[in-house]
Design a protein around this motif. Structure first.
Motif, PDB file in Angstrom:
ATOM      1  N   GLU A 195      17.316  29.107  -0.295  1.00 35.12           N
ATOM      2  CA  GLU A 195      18.482  29.585   0.459  1.00 35.12           C
ATOM      3  C   GLU A 195      19.691  28.686   0.270  1.00 35.12           C
ATOM      4  OE1 GLU A 195      15.736  31.554   4.029  1.00 35.12           O
ATOM      5  OE2 GLU A 195      16.727  29.620   4.316  1.00 35.12           O
ATOM      6  N   LEU A 196      19.439  27.385   0.057  1.00 36.22           N
ATOM      7  CA  LEU A 196      20.530  26.409  -0.058  1.00 36.22           C
ATOM      8  C   LEU A 196      20.843  26.054  -1.516  1.00 36.22           C
ATOM      9  CD1 LEU A 196      19.325  24.075   2.821  1.00 36.22           C
ATOM     10  CD2 LEU A 196      21.269  25.647   2.912  1.00 36.22           C
ATOM     11  N   ASN A 197      20.091  26.667  -2.442  1.00 32.54           N
ATOM     12  CA  ASN A 197      20.317  26.449  -3.881  1.00 32.54           C
ATOM     13  C   ASN A 197      20.187  24.980  -4.293  1.00 32.54           C
ATOM     14  OD1 ASN A 197      20.948  29.223  -4.432  1.00 32.54           O
ATOM     15  ND2 ASN A 197      22.947  28.869  -3.466  1.00 32.54           N
ATOM     16  N   GLY A 198      19.159  24.319  -3.811  1.00 33.88           N
ATOM     17  CA  GLY A 198      18.940  22.935  -4.231  1.00 33.88           C
ATOM     18  C   GLY A 198      18.171  22.124  -3.222  1.00 33.88           C
ATOM     19  N   ASP A 199      18.023  20.843  -3.523  1.00 37.16           N
ATOM     20  CA  ASP A 199      17.320  19.943  -2.632  1.00 37.16           C
ATOM     21  C   ASP A 199      18.087  19.758  -1.314  1.00 37.16           C
ATOM     22  OD1 ASP A 199      15.346  19.654  -4.486  1.00 37.16           O
ATOM     23  OD2 ASP A 199      16.047  17.720  -5.245  1.00 37.16           O
ATOM     24  N   VAL A 200      17.396  19.215  -0.323  1.00 38.69           N
ATOM     25  CA  VAL A 200      17.961  19.065   1.022  1.00 38.69           C
ATOM     26  C   VAL A 200      18.205  17.592   1.315  1.00 38.69           C
ATOM     27  CG1 VAL A 200      17.532  19.415   3.480  1.00 38.69           C
ATOM     28  CG2 VAL A 200      16.782  21.146   1.825  1.00 38.69           C
ATOM     29  N   THR A 201      19.446  17.263   1.686  1.00 34.56           N
ATOM     30  CA  THR A 201      19.801  15.889   2.059  1.00 34.56           C
ATOM     31  C   THR A 201      20.247  15.864   3.512  1.00 34.56           C
ATOM     32  OG1 THR A 201      20.490  15.338  -0.186  1.00 34.56           O
ATOM     33  CG2 THR A 201      21.296  13.916   1.576  1.00 34.56           C
ATOM     34  N   ILE A 202      19.703  14.907   4.295  1.00 34.14           N
ATOM     35  CA  ILE A 202      19.958  14.834   5.736  1.00 34.14           C
ATOM     36  C   ILE A 202      20.403  13.424   6.105  1.00 34.14           C
ATOM     37  CG2 ILE A 202      18.875  14.950   8.035  1.00 34.14           C
ATOM     38  CD1 ILE A 202      16.886  16.982   6.795  1.00 34.14           C
ATOM     39  N   GLU A 203      21.380  13.319   6.992  1.00 34.59           N
ATOM     40  CA  GLU A 203      21.784  12.018   7.539  1.00 34.59           C
ATOM     41  C   GLU A 203      21.138  11.823   8.909  1.00 34.59           C
ATOM     42  OE1 GLU A 203      26.043  10.315   7.587  1.00 34.59           O
ATOM     43  OE2 GLU A 203      25.673  10.949   9.665  1.00 34.59           O
ATOM     44  N   LEU A 204      20.427  10.706   9.062  1.00 32.52           N
ATOM     45  CA  LEU A 204      19.754  10.375  10.321  1.00 32.52           C
ATOM     46  C   LEU A 204      20.528   9.268  11.026  1.00 32.52           C
ATOM     47  CD1 LEU A 204      17.432  10.345  12.387  1.00 32.52           C
ATOM     48  CD2 LEU A 204      16.112   8.944  10.773  1.00 32.52           C
ATOM     49  N   LEU A 205      21.046   9.547  12.194  1.00 29.96           N
ATOM     50  CA  LEU A 205      21.793   8.575  12.993  1.00 29.96           C
ATOM     51  C   LEU A 205      20.828   7.739  13.824  1.00 29.96           C
ATOM     52  CD1 LEU A 205      24.609   7.596  14.046  1.00 29.96           C
ATOM     53  CD2 LEU A 205      24.410   9.363  15.826  1.00 29.96           C
ATOM     54  N   SER A 206      20.977   6.412  13.765  1.00 30.93           N
ATOM     55  CA  SER A 206      20.099   5.505  14.511  1.00 30.93           C
ATOM     56  C   SER A 206      20.915   4.418  15.179  1.00 30.93           C
ATOM     57  CB  SER A 206      19.075   4.860  13.561  1.00 30.93           C
ATOM     58  OG  SER A 206      18.341   3.830  14.213  1.00 30.93           O
ATOM     59  N   LYS A 207      20.455   3.973  16.341  1.00 31.41           N
ATOM     60  CA  LYS A 207      21.034   2.789  16.974  1.00 31.41           C
ATOM     61  C   LYS A 207      20.558   1.539  16.231  1.00 31.41           C
ATOM     62  CE  LYS A 207      19.753   2.993  21.197  1.00 31.41           C
ATOM     63  NZ  LYS A 207      18.629   3.840  20.878  1.00 31.41           N
ATOM     64  N   ASP A 208      21.186   0.398  16.567  1.00 31.16           N
ATOM     65  CA  ASP A 208      20.919  -0.815  15.810  1.00 31.16           C
ATOM     66  C   ASP A 208      19.857  -1.720  16.425  1.00 31.16           C
ATOM     67  OD1 ASP A 208      22.341  -1.683  17.997  1.00 31.16           O
ATOM     68  OD2 ASP A 208      23.851  -2.797  16.866  1.00 31.16           O
TER      69      ASP A 208
END
Length: 556
Positions: A392-405
Motif C-alpha cells: 500500500e505504501l510502495n516500499g519499506d516502512v520507516t518510523i520515528e520513535l520518540l523517547s525521553k532521556d
C-alpha cells in the motif's frame, strides 16, 4: 450523542498523571530506634527520595507528569484525599458530600481551620475559582476534559458554547460548596481527591499571572508541606513542613529532600552510600537485587503503551495505515521486554485496563480477566500485515520513535527498536531522544509518530483509561464513530445500568485495542525499589497521585 470537546487535549505524555501502585505503605523497619513514631514525634532526620524526571509545573491545572502530580498532592490539598487503603476521606471538606437523591447536587461543608501558607483562609471560593479556571478552554488546562459530562454546563463550556462563569459550582457561603452535576457520576467523589480539583488562592494566582506555579516563590500552599529550592529547571528540591497546615501535628517529617535521578547506576550508588533512602531500580540492577532484604516490588495500576500518531503536522503519518499499526502491535514481544529489560516486576499486558484495578459490579470479576487478552504476540501475522502495508505504501516502512532521556526510557526505546526491526524485515525504527519537557511539547503539538506513553488512573473506573481516546479528546488523530458511540452509551445511556455499562466498556476496549489498534498496551508497571530500614509511612496509591508523604519519615 453529545457534542465532543472541540479543542485538542493534552492527554498522551511519556509521563502523565496520574497515579498508581496499589494503596499500601512502605513499612520496612529495623525496630523502634528513634523519633517520628506512632506517638506523633517529629523526625528531624531528612528523608532522601528521588524522582525520575523534573517537576514540570506546580499549577495544578497545567500538568500531567507524575513528578508534578506527586509534588502537588503533597503541597496542596483538596476537598478529599486517599488513605493508605485508597479509601476517599475528608481533607479540606469536613465530611463526605451530601448528595441529592437524583445524584445531581453535591453539598460539601468545608472545615474553617484550613489556611493557605500566606495566612489566608481556604474557602469555597478558592475551589470555584480553580475549577472555572480549569474548565475555561482559553486556559488549555491539561485536564479540562474532566469537566465534559460531569459538572453542569461543563460540556458546553469546553466546547465554547457557554462561559466558564456558568459552570455548575458556587459558594453558598465561605465554607459551603454546592456542585450541580450534568448527570449522576458514580466516581465523582474520588475525582475530587485528584490534583486538578484542588483549590487555588485567586488573589495570589492573579497577582503572579503566568509566573504562578513556576518556582517556590510563586506558590502558596494549603497542604502538609511547603516546596523550597525549586523552579522548573531544578534537579532537586525540598518539601518542608507547612506550619499553617491544620493537621501539622500529624506530619511526621520536618524535611524531605528530592533528587532527579535518570541513571540507574547513579541511583544504586547513592543508595549504597547512604545518600538515598528509597532507590527505584529497573533492568539489571533490579535483577541483581531481587534477593536483597531491602528490595520490594509494588504492583501499580499504571499502563505503558505505544501511542501511534495518525496525523503529523496536519498530514497523514505512517500510522494512518491500519496495516502498519497491526504489524507493530502483533510483532511486539512484551514478555521479553518486562522480563529482560525492565525486570522490576512489571507485567506484560494485552489490554488497556490493568489487572486488579476494577471489578464487575455484579459478579466481582476482574475487568482484565473478563475482557481477556487482546492482540497477543504473533510474528507470522505481524509480517503478513507488514507485507500488506509495504504494498500500500510502495516500499519499506520507516518510523520515528520518540523517547525521553531517562536511563530506563532509553533502554525501553532501544529494545523496541531492535526487536521490531528483527521481527519485521523491511521495517526501520529511528529513535529520537529528548528531555521530558521537550517530549511533552512535541506530543502537545502532535509533532511525533510513535511514543512510549504512560497513563495512570485518575479515579477508580475503566472510563479513566478509555474516555481519553474518543475522537474529540485523543492526541493521536484516532477517529472512530463506533468507539465514540460505545463510550457515549456507557457514559449516558447505561449510566444507571451497571451491568450493561460494564459490557459496553469491555466492547469499547476491544474496538480500541484489537479492531482499530489505535494504541498498543505494553506493560502494567511495578515499582521495584530498595527501601532503607527505618523508612515508614510512604503511601502508594492505586489512582490519583502515586505517592503521598504526610505520614512518611525515617527513624533516626
Amino acid at each position: 450523542m453529545k457534542k465532543g470537546v472541540k479543542r485538542s487535549l493534552i492527554l498522551a505524555t511519556t509521563l502523565l498523571l496520574l497515579s498508581a501502585c496499589g494503596g499500601e505503605k512502605s513499612n520496612k523497619t529495623d525496630g523502634d530506634t528513634g523519633k517520628g513514631n506512632s506517638k506523633g514525634q517529629k523526625s528531624s532526620r531528612v528523608l532522601n527520595l528521588m524522582e525520575a524526571s523534573e517537576v514540570g509545573s506546580m499549577d495544578t491545572i497545567f500538568t500531567q507528569d507524575e513528578p508534578s502530580v506527586n509534588a502537588q498532592s503533597n503541597v496542596f490539598e483538596g476537598l478529599y484525599q486517599l488513605d493508605e487503603k485508597d479509601n476517599v476521606i475528608p481533607a479540606v471538606a469536613k465530611a463526605m458530600p451530601e448528595i441529592s437523591e437524583d445524584g445531581k447536587t453535591y453539598t460539601i461543608k468545608l472545615r474553617d481551620d484550613a489556611k493557605w501558607s500566606n495566612g489566608d483562609n481556604v474557602t469555597a471560593n478558592d475551589f470555584v475559582f480553580a475549577w472555572k479556571k480549569m474548565a475555561d478552554p482559553k486556559n488549555q488546562a491539561n485536564y479540562f476534559f474532566l469537566m465534559d459530562g460531569t459538572i453542569l454546563n461543563g460540556t458546553e463550556i469546553v466546547n465554547e458554547e457557554k462561559s466558564a462563569d456558568e459552570l455548575g459550582v458556587k459558594a453558598l457561603d465561605d465554607y459551603t460548596l454546592e456542585i450541580k452535576m450534568a448527570k449522576p457520576v458514580t466516581y465523582f467523589t474520588s475525582l475530587l481527591a485528584f490534583s486538578p480539583f484542588f483549590p487555588q488562592n485567586e488573589k495570589f494566582v492573579t497577582e503572579k499571572g503566568k509566573e504562578y506555579g513556576t518556582s517556590s516563590e510563586n506558590i502558596v500552599s494549603n497542604g502538609p508541606f511547603l516546596m523550597e529550592n525549586w523552579d522548573q529547571a531544578s534537579m532537586s528540591w525540598d518539601l518542608v513542613q507547612n506550619p499553617n497546615y491544620y493537621d501539622a501535628d500529624k506530619v511526621k517529617s520536618e524535611k524531605i529532600h528530592f533528587e532527579v535521578l535518570k541513571e540507574t547506576n547513579t541511583v544504586f550508588n547513592l543508595y549504597e552510600s547512604g545518600e538515598l533512602d528509597v532507590a527505584i531500580l529497573t533492568g539489571d540492577f533490579a535483577k541483581q537485587n531481587k534477593d536483597n532484604p531491602d528490595y520490594e516490588a509494588i504492583q501499580r495500576s499504571k499502563v505503558y503503551s505505544l501511542r501511534m500518531n495518525q496525523k503529523r503536522n496536519d498530514k497523514a503519518s505512517i500510522f494512518a495505515n491500519e496495516n502498519v499499526r497491526k504489524a507493530v502491535a502483533y510483532a511486539l514481544d512484551k514478555k521479553s521486554l518486562v522480563e529482560n529489560i525492565l525486570a522490576d516486576g512489571s507485567k506484560d499486558i494485552y489490554g488497556y485496563i490493568p489487572k486488579d484495578f476494577v471489578t464487575n459490579p455484579e459478579t466481582g470479576e476482574d475487568f482484565r480477566k473478563e475482557a481477556g487478552d487482546l492482540v497477543k504476540t504473533n510474528e507470522k501475522l505481524a509480517n503478513d500485515y507488514l507485507e500488506k502495508a509495504k504494498k500500500e505504501l510502495n516500499g519499506d516502512v520507516t518510523i520515528e520513535l520518540l523517547s525521553k532521556d531517562g536511563d530506563g526510557d532509553k533502554k525501553v526505546a532501544e529494545f523496541i527498536q531492535g526487536q521490531l526491526e528483527k521481527t519485521l524485515p523491511g521495517l526501520k525504527i529511528n529513535v529520537k531522544t529528548v528531555p521530558l519537557n521537550n517530549s511533552i511539547e512535541l506530543m502537545k503539538k502532535g509533532d511525533y509518530e510513535l511514543s512510549v506513553s504512560m497513563w495512570g488512573p485518575d479515579y477508580q473506573d475503566p472510563m479513566t483509561f478509555l474516555e481519553s481516546s474518543v475522537s474529540t479528546k485523543n492526541k493521536t488523530s484516532y477517529r472512530s464513530e463506533k468507539y465514540d458511540k460505545l463510550i457515549d452509551d456507557a457514559s449516558n445511556k447505561y449510566a444507571n445500568e451497571p451491568e450493561k455499562r460494564w459490557e459496553t466498556l469491555i466492547a469499547a476496549e476491544k474496538v480500541l485495542v484489537e479492531e482499530d489498534v489505535a494504541l498498543i498496551p505494553l506493560y502494567q508497571q511495578a515499582r521495584g525499589q530498595l527501601v532503607r530500614p527505618g523508612v515508614e509511612g510512604i503511601e502508594y496509591h492505586n489512582f490519583g497521585a502515586t505517592s503521598t508523604y504526610k505520614n512518611a519519615y525515617i527513624k533516626e
